[in-house]
Write a protein that holds these residues in place. Structure first.
Motif, short mmCIF file in Angstrom:
data_model
loop_
_atom_site.label_atom_id
_atom_site.label_comp_id
_atom_site.label_asym_id
_atom_site.label_seq_id
_atom_site.Cartn_x
_atom_site.Cartn_y
_atom_site.Cartn_z
N ILE A 11 0.85 -1.20 0.00
CA ILE A 11 0.00 0.00 0.00
C ILE A 11 0.89 1.25 0.00
O ILE A 11 0.67 2.19 -0.78
N LEU A 12 1.91 1.24 0.88
CA LEU A 12 2.84 2.38 0.94
C LEU A 12 3.64 2.50 -0.36
O LEU A 12 3.84 3.60 -0.87
N PHE A 13 4.08 1.35 -0.89
CA PHE A 13 4.88 1.36 -2.10
C PHE A 13 4.11 1.94 -3.28
O PHE A 13 4.64 2.76 -4.04
N LEU A 14 2.86 1.52 -3.43
CA LEU A 14 2.05 2.02 -4.54
C LEU A 14 1.80 3.52 -4.40
O LEU A 14 1.81 4.27 -5.37
N GLY A 15 1.60 3.94 -3.13
CA GLY A 15 1.39 5.37 -2.90
C GLY A 15 2.63 6.18 -3.22
O GLY A 15 2.57 7.20 -3.90
N ILE A 16 3.79 5.69 -2.76
CA ILE A 16 5.04 6.41 -2.97
C ILE A 16 5.47 6.33 -4.43
O ILE A 16 6.15 7.23 -4.94
N SER A 17 5.09 5.26 -5.12
CA SER A 17 5.47 5.12 -6.54
C SER A 17 4.89 6.24 -7.40
O SER A 17 5.44 6.58 -8.45
N ILE A 18 3.80 6.82 -6.93
CA ILE A 18 3.17 7.92 -7.67
C ILE A 18 3.95 9.22 -7.48
O ILE A 18 3.94 10.10 -8.35
N VAL A 19 4.67 9.32 -6.35
CA VAL A 19 5.35 10.57 -5.99
C VAL A 19 6.39 11.01 -7.03
O VAL A 19 6.40 12.18 -7.42
N PRO A 20 7.27 10.10 -7.51
CA PRO A 20 8.25 10.56 -8.52
C PRO A 20 7.60 11.11 -9.78
O PRO A 20 8.07 12.11 -10.33
N LEU A 21 6.52 10.47 -10.23
CA LEU A 21 5.81 10.94 -11.41
C LEU A 21 5.20 12.31 -11.16
O LEU A 21 5.33 13.23 -11.98
N TRP A 22 4.58 12.46 -9.98
CA TRP A 22 3.97 13.75 -9.62
C TRP A 22 5.05 14.82 -9.49
O TRP A 22 4.88 15.95 -9.97
#
Length: 230
Positions: A11-22
């Protein structure tokens, strides 16, 4: 319990995976916005960098144009700042902000800023770790040799450490840049708000990188822990 930890991790990984793109999108949009806003002083990125260097009696530092966009950097070995095509000859708020940030690294070096010195010392170790960490983890996984897996994880931890040491270096360079832009008269107080936006957007990419590296390290630790219990 292990299953719950794995679920929480993903859950944390999927959430943080969006951060670099954002963070990347945020940087692109902010840089694009302030690349179209001409600074009132008329300074180009190259001129702004040179003025700040001269004020700090660092005229020995070279400045040269390099290809690309947002490829700006300071090379401490050559004592040279490389400014990209979107920075060197443009007189926008974005251009002078990025140029001043690179001068910020020069100022850190001249004052022996602690985190910068630590970062320089970690570079050879990190380069070595980068080349071997994941291959060692892979070998440990396919051979079921936890010793190899553990060595790979330790090596990868250096890359994570490096990404976190980079954060204060970049934040401090941006802080120095804003002070220099204000004190030198290159940007007015009103224009500094735009410079802050540009530099904060750039800093987000480093935060995203550090968070992603930490999550990868945690994942490797979970794999190792699972194998160790098995």
């Amino acid at each position: 319990m292990h299953g719950t930890s794995n679920s929480l991790y993903w859950i944390l990984f999927l959430g943080i995976s969006i951060v670099p793109l954002w963070a990347s999108m945020k940087l692109q949009s902010t840089f694009s916005k302030y690349s179209r806003v001409r600074c009132l002083s008329g300074y180009t990125g190259e001129e702004a960098a040179r003025r700040i260097l001269m004020i700090h009696h660092l005229g020995n530092i070279g400045i040269r144009p390099i290809r690309g966009s947002m490829t700006d950097h300071y090379n401490p070995m050559k004592k040279e700042i490389g400014l990209s095509e979107t920075t060197y000859s443009l007189n926008s708020i974005a251009a002078v902000s990025v140029a001043a940030h690179e001068v910020g690294h020069v100022l850190q070096e001249s004052e022996q800023y602690g985190f910068l010195n630590l970062r320089h010392k970690l570079i050879p170790v990190t380069n070595f770790a980068n080349s071997l960490s994941l291959p060692m983890v892979f070998l440990g996984a396919i051979t079921s040799l936890n010793g190899l897996l553990w060595i790979g994880i330790i090596l990868f931890s250096f890359t994570t450490l490096f990404s976190f040491v980079t954060l204060p270096v970049e934040f401090n360079a941006s802080k120095r840049a804003l002070v220099a832009l204000s004190n030198s008269g290159i940007l007015s107080d009103e224009e500094l708000d735009g410079a802050k936006e540009v530099l904060q957007a750039a800093a987000l990419t480093y935060v995203a990188g550090a968070a992603t590296s930490l999550m990868m390290l945690l994942r490797l630790l979970l794999i190792y822990g699972g194998n160790d219990r098995d």
